[in-house]
Design an enzyme around this catalytic site. Structure first.
Site, PDB file in Angstrom:
ATOM      1  N   HIS A  44       1.098  -1.346  -0.012  1.00  0.00           N
ATOM      2  CA  HIS A  44      -0.047   0.040   0.054  1.00  0.00           C
ATOM      3  C   HIS A  44       1.033   1.385  -0.131  1.00  0.00           C
ATOM      4  O   HIS A  44       2.202   1.189   0.334  1.00  0.00           O
ATOM      5  CB  HIS A  44      -0.879   0.080   1.332  1.00  0.00           C
ATOM      6  CG  HIS A  44      -1.557  -1.161   1.201  1.00  0.00           C
ATOM      7  ND1 HIS A  44      -1.754  -2.067   2.298  1.00  0.00           N
ATOM      8  CD2 HIS A  44      -2.866  -1.480   0.639  1.00  0.00           C
ATOM      9  CE1 HIS A  44      -2.538  -2.954   2.106  1.00  0.00           C
ATOM     10  NE2 HIS A  44      -3.382  -2.769   0.947  1.00  0.00           N
TER      11      HIS A  44
ATOM     12  N   ASP B  42       2.386   1.731   3.363  1.00  0.00           N
ATOM     13  CA  ASP B  42       3.193   0.550   3.865  1.00  0.00           C
ATOM     14  C   ASP B  42       4.685   1.127   3.124  1.00  0.00           C
ATOM     15  O   ASP B  42       6.005   1.050   3.977  1.00  0.00           O
ATOM     16  CB  ASP B  42       3.292  -0.662   3.062  1.00  0.00           C
ATOM     17  CG  ASP B  42       1.746  -1.313   3.333  1.00  0.00           C
ATOM     18  OD1 ASP B  42       1.306  -1.268   4.577  1.00  0.00           O
ATOM     19  OD2 ASP B  42       1.248  -1.895   2.494  1.00  0.00           O
TER      20      ASP B  42
ATOM     21  N   GLU C 131      -8.310  -4.606  -8.505  1.00  0.00           N
ATOM     22  CA  GLU C 131      -8.919  -6.160  -7.737  1.00  0.00           C
ATOM     23  C   GLU C 131     -10.125  -6.183  -7.420  1.00  0.00           C
ATOM     24  O   GLU C 131     -10.518  -5.453  -6.344  1.00  0.00           O
ATOM     25  CB  GLU C 131      -7.859  -6.135  -6.699  1.00  0.00           C
ATOM     26  CG  GLU C 131      -7.883  -7.293  -5.716  1.00  0.00           C
ATOM     27  CD  GLU C 131      -7.074  -7.273  -4.508  1.00  0.00           C
ATOM     28  OE1 GLU C 131      -6.181  -6.430  -4.350  1.00  0.00           O
ATOM     29  OE2 GLU C 131      -7.339  -8.256  -3.514  1.00  0.00           O
TER      30      GLU C 131
ATOM     31  N   GLU D 225      -8.218 -12.177  -6.748  1.00  0.00           N
ATOM     32  CA  GLU D 225      -8.321 -12.948  -5.460  1.00  0.00           C
ATOM     33  C   GLU D 225      -9.252 -14.083  -5.214  1.00  0.00           C
ATOM     34  O   GLU D 225     -10.372 -14.019  -5.510  1.00  0.00           O
ATOM     35  CB  GLU D 225      -8.033 -12.102  -4.347  1.00  0.00           C
ATOM     36  CG  GLU D 225      -8.188 -12.631  -2.934  1.00  0.00           C
ATOM     37  CD  GLU D 225      -8.129 -11.660  -1.638  1.00  0.00           C
ATOM     38  OE1 GLU D 225      -7.149 -10.686  -1.788  1.00  0.00           O
ATOM     39  OE2 GLU D 225      -8.773 -12.251  -0.729  1.00  0.00           O
TER      40      GLU D 225
ATOM     41  N   HIS E 133     -12.203 -13.499  -3.000  1.00  0.00           N
ATOM     42  CA  HIS E 133     -13.132 -12.650  -3.603  1.00  0.00           C
ATOM     43  C   HIS E 133     -13.972 -13.227  -4.569  1.00  0.00           C
ATOM     44  O   HIS E 133     -15.358 -12.898  -4.679  1.00  0.00           O
ATOM     45  CB  HIS E 133     -12.333 -11.271  -4.189  1.00  0.00           C
ATOM     46  CG  HIS E 133     -11.537 -10.338  -3.316  1.00  0.00           C
ATOM     47  ND1 HIS E 133     -10.734  -9.614  -3.558  1.00  0.00           N
ATOM     48  CD2 HIS E 133     -11.148 -10.855  -1.985  1.00  0.00           C
ATOM     49  CE1 HIS E 133     -10.134  -9.050  -2.824  1.00  0.00           C
ATOM     50  NE2 HIS E 133     -10.330  -9.776  -1.420  1.00  0.00           N
TER      51      HIS E 133
ATOM     52  N   ASP F  96      -9.475 -14.824   3.869  1.00  0.00           N
ATOM     53  CA  ASP F  96      -7.988 -15.014   3.299  1.00  0.00           C
ATOM     54  C   ASP F  96      -7.282 -16.188   4.200  1.00  0.00           C
ATOM     55  O   ASP F  96      -6.176 -16.222   4.583  1.00  0.00           O
ATOM     56  CB  ASP F  96      -7.068 -13.802   4.033  1.00  0.00           C
ATOM     57  CG  ASP F  96      -7.582 -12.578   3.224  1.00  0.00           C
ATOM     58  OD1 ASP F  96      -8.117 -12.627   2.226  1.00  0.00           O
ATOM     59  OD2 ASP F  96      -7.462 -11.086   3.894  1.00  0.00           O
TER      60      ASP F  96
HETATM   61  C1  GLO Z   1      -8.954  -7.104   0.957  1.00  0.00           C
HETATM   62  C2  GLO Z   1      -7.738  -7.046  -0.412  1.00  0.00           C
HETATM   63  C3  GLO Z   1      -6.575  -6.350   0.067  1.00  0.00           C
HETATM   64  C4  GLO Z   1      -6.087  -6.145  -0.998  1.00  0.00           C
HETATM   65  C5  GLO Z   1      -4.800  -4.996  -0.633  1.00  0.00           C
HETATM   66  C6  GLO Z   1      -3.828  -4.607  -2.032  1.00  0.00           C
HETATM   67  O1  GLO Z   1      -9.948  -7.735   1.027  1.00  0.00           O
HETATM   68  O2  GLO Z   1      -7.598  -8.188  -0.744  1.00  0.00           O
HETATM   69  O3  GLO Z   1      -5.695  -7.236   1.076  1.00  0.00           O
HETATM   70  O4  GLO Z   1      -5.400  -7.172  -1.620  1.00  0.00           O
HETATM   71  O5  GLO Z   1      -5.384  -3.820  -0.187  1.00  0.00           O
HETATM   72  O6  GLO Z   1      -4.838  -3.815  -2.725  1.00  0.00           O
HETATM   73 MG    MG Z   2      -6.030  -9.133  -1.941  1.00  0.00          MG
END
Ligand code: GLO
Ligand code: MG
Length: 347
Positions: A51, A54, A176, A212, A215, A252
């Site tokens: 991020h 980060d 994403e 992901e 998701h 996750d």
């Molecule tokens: C949350 C997301 C988050 C993103 C991260 C990078 O559900 O998966 O972890 O991957 O903020 O954009």
């Molecule tokens: Mg993610």
């Protein structure tokens, strides 16, 4: 036959977590960013997902010059350790200006904040050494449908994308998608939505997707089909492999830990389509269980990476002539059993 892909792996520093959840405080000590960087290579990872804050902690308290200087220092830390920054994502969900969303907030001033923050993260990305920007559109959605105009929201997201593309002609934007959490519903829930935005943008070649696993599952979709769809459009820039036990909060979990067959199919689709051959990372986005003892906790990363590699072996040793024969005979019962036996290591 082309050479087998040598996969390379990434994760984000947030994957080494303190273990807080909405019902309880941290259960582990924080680890400094630099100490986290030391952990990557020994674990078999060379890519770092970031991020913006980060890269530059306390970003909002620093001038643009100070922030870029800090990003340059972080770049040196990465270089020293042979690490590569995979992407930078603007964190558009913590600041008070983003309470009602970023690009789709009902407040014009707050929408401007989201644009400014995104442009700022482009500068940070360049200074730390990557041209890749991830947009996880965390708060672009609503808790109740009537709160925002969804059509206007879609226009605003596209407008923001175009402003970012204009700001720097070399960056790439990876969207994403995620269907919910923190919102009830988000506006860009699937890769289909993300790629529609890509094609509608002013430079489609520079916009693609990051999928992901969890998701996709939360959207009621199969992660491997989502990946295949993006691959068919040459728009799978990265993945966040993990797992998810049904329609709950975003868990996750370690890759493959809930549904090994689904994990196998994700690896199969990636491997069959040459994912990784152009340097794409196998990204993980996994949380360690809150109950885990130790400091820091890294087994969820190690195990997910190893599960991926074991599944690559399963894909490479999958008997293609048997698969073909089952498909030609339309014997999907036979194919189903063959896959299960293959995954169980019995024949
Ligand atoms: C949350 C997301 C988050 C993103 C991260 C990078 O559900 O998966 O972890 O991957 O903020 O954009
Ligand atoms: Mg993610």
């Amino acid at each position: 036959m082309s050479e087998p892909t040598q996969y390379r792996f990434s994760f984000g520093p947030w994957n080494i977590s303190e273990g807080a959840d909405p019902f309880g405080p941290d259960v582990r000590q924080p680890v400094s960013m630099e100490a986290k960087f030391d952990l990557y290579r020994p674990l078999g990872f060379e890519g770092v997902q970031f991020h913006d804050d980060d890269v530059v902690e306390n970003l909002e308290e620093l001038s643009p010059e100070q922030a870029l200087k800090r990003a340059g220092e972080v770049k040196s830390m990465l270089d020293d350790r042979g690490l590569i920054p995979e992407f930078v994502a603007p964190r558009l969900w913590f600041p008070t200006e983003t309470i009602d969303g970023g690009f789709t907030s009902n407040s014009a001033a707050d929408r401007q904040y989201a644009i400014d923050r995104s442009l700022r993260s482009i500068d940070i990305a360049r200074a730390v050494g990557t041209k890749n920007i991830v947009l996880w559109l965390a708060r672009e959605g609503t808790y109740i449908r009537e709160a925002k105009n969804a059509k206007v929201a879609a226009d605003r997201i596209l407008g923001a994308l175009n402003q970012m593309l204009d700001y720097d002609q070399e960056i790439e934007i990876w969207i994403e998608p995620k269907p919910n959490e923190p919102m009830d519903h988000t506006y860009i829930p699937t890769i289909g939505h993300a790629l529609t935005l890509a094609y509608a943008s002013k430079d489609p070649a520079r916009v693609s997707g990051l999928i992901e696993s969890a998701h996709a599952i939360l959207a009621g979709l199969d992660p491997s089909d989502e990946m295949a769809f993006a691959l068919a459009h040459n728009k799978l820039a990265s993945v966040h492999l993990n797992d998810q036990n049904g329609l709950k909060f975003d868990q996750d979990k370690a890759f493959g830990s809930v549904n090994l067959r689904s994990a196998f199919n994700q690896v199969r689709v990636l491997e069959e389509n040459g994912y990784g051959k152009n340097g794409e990372f196998v990204g993980l986005d996994v949380k360690v269980m809150r109950t885990q003892k130790g400091q820091p906790c890294l087994d969820h990363l190690k195990n997910s990476r190893e599960t991926f590699l074991y599944l690559v072996e399963k894909v490479r040793t999958y008997d293609r002539s048997q698969e073909k024969a089952f498909i030609e005979a339309r014997d999907y019962e036979g194919l189903d059993a063959y896959i299960l036996r293959h995954l169980m290591g019995v024949s």
